[in-house]
Scaffold this active site. Structure first.
Site, PDB file in Angstrom:
ATOM      1  CG  ASP A   8      -0.379   0.148   2.530  1.00 50.51           C
ATOM      2  OD1 ASP A   8       0.866   0.267   2.616  1.00 50.51           O
ATOM      3  OD2 ASP A   8      -1.128   0.187   3.524  1.00 50.51           O
ATOM      4  CB  CYS A  65       0.657  -2.609   4.763  1.00 53.61           C
ATOM      5  SG  CYS A  65       0.489  -3.749   6.139  1.00 53.61           S
ATOM      6  CB  THR A  67       1.818  -3.147  11.002  1.00 53.41           C
ATOM      7  OG1 THR A  67       0.581  -3.557  10.372  1.00 53.41           O
ATOM      8  CG2 THR A  67       1.616  -1.805  11.691  1.00 53.41           C
ATOM      9  CG  HIS A  98       8.860 -25.119  11.620  1.00 54.46           C
ATOM     10  ND1 HIS A  98       9.023 -25.181  12.987  1.00 54.46           N
ATOM     11  CD2 HIS A  98      10.078 -25.425  11.098  1.00 54.46           C
ATOM     12  CE1 HIS A  98      10.271 -25.514  13.275  1.00 54.46           C
ATOM     13  NE2 HIS A  98      10.940 -25.659  12.145  1.00 54.46           N
ATOM     14  CG  HIS A 133       7.770 -29.068  10.469  1.00 52.22           C
ATOM     15  ND1 HIS A 133       7.424 -28.460  11.648  1.00 52.22           N
ATOM     16  CD2 HIS A 133       9.077 -29.438  10.595  1.00 52.22           C
ATOM     17  CE1 HIS A 133       8.480 -28.444  12.460  1.00 52.22           C
ATOM     18  NE2 HIS A 133       9.487 -29.039  11.838  1.00 52.22           N
TER      19      HIS A 133
HETATM   20  C1  RB5 Z   1      -2.000   2.572   6.539  1.00 53.48           C
HETATM   21  O1  RB5 Z   1      -2.022   3.760   7.281  1.00 53.48           O
HETATM   22  C2  RB5 Z   1      -1.828   1.392   7.484  1.00 53.48           C
HETATM   23  O2  RB5 Z   1      -2.970   1.198   8.239  1.00 53.48           O
HETATM   24  C3  RB5 Z   1      -1.504   0.149   6.675  1.00 53.48           C
HETATM   25  O3  RB5 Z   1      -0.350   0.374   5.933  1.00 53.48           O
HETATM   26  C4  RB5 Z   1      -1.221  -1.130   7.437  1.00 53.48           C
HETATM   27  O4  RB5 Z   1      -0.272  -0.923   8.435  1.00 53.48           O
HETATM   28  C5  RB5 Z   1      -2.362  -1.899   7.901  1.00 53.48           C
HETATM   29  O5  RB5 Z   1      -2.208  -2.998   8.431  1.00 53.48           O
END
Ligand code: RB5
Length: 151
Positions: A8, A65, A67, A98, A133
């Site tokens: 993203d 993204c 996180t 695994h 596994h």
């Molecule tokens: C975008 O602001 C953020 O929410 C997205 O990149 C991501 O971290 C969502 O899991």
């Protein structure tokens, strides 16, 4: 080996750096977006990569993204996808060996490009293990089937 990769807006810079590195290492990839910092919805990108992987058009997928969490959650809704957020090389290797993880999710707001590449390399270098596994991964597939997954 061909990778499907997408991010993203939060991951677009890291994706760019990763693609440059992958080129240098001779990997084949398909970039499914996004390509600039205009905000987009990560589930759309996660679905695009998941579909490339389950169709067999690409062997493995990479999602980036902020996180990694949203991408992994969305990709895991597609039967046959086993996505995991990995931010260290031990987890990345074990997730492939695994858990037969076929989609790696990275958080561009969590790890820098150096660590992200090390994690990606560790994951790509590993392969799903057989024996216990495999049996456990088969149980994951059985759960998926039980709740409506087709693969
Ligand atoms: C975008 O602001 C953020 O929410 C997205 O990149 C991501 O971290 C969502 O899991």
């Amino acid at each position: 080996m061909k990778l499907a990769i997408a991010s993203d807006h939060a991951g677009v810079e890291l994706k760019r750096l990763i693609l440059t590195e992958l080129d240098g290492e001779g990997h084949r990839w398909q970039d499914l977006g996004t390509w600039d910092s205009t905000p987009v919805d990560y589930p759309d990108l996660a679905l695009a990569v998941a579909e490339k992987v389950i169709s067999g058009e690409c062997d493995l997928g990479v999602l980036i993204c902020g996180t990694g969490a949203g991408m992994a959650i969305a990709a895991n809704k597609v039967p046959g996808v086993r996505a995991a957020v990995c931010h260290d090389t031990f987890t990345a290797r074990a997730a492939r060996e695994h858990n037969a993880v076929n989609v790696l999710a990275l958080g561009a707001r969590v790890v820098g490009p150096g660590l992200a590449m090390e994690v990606l390399r560790a994951w790509l270098a590993a392969a799903p293990a057989e024996g216990r596994h495999r049996r456990r991964v088969d149980k994951i597939t059985a759960i998926e089937r039980r709740y409506g997954g087709e693969r």
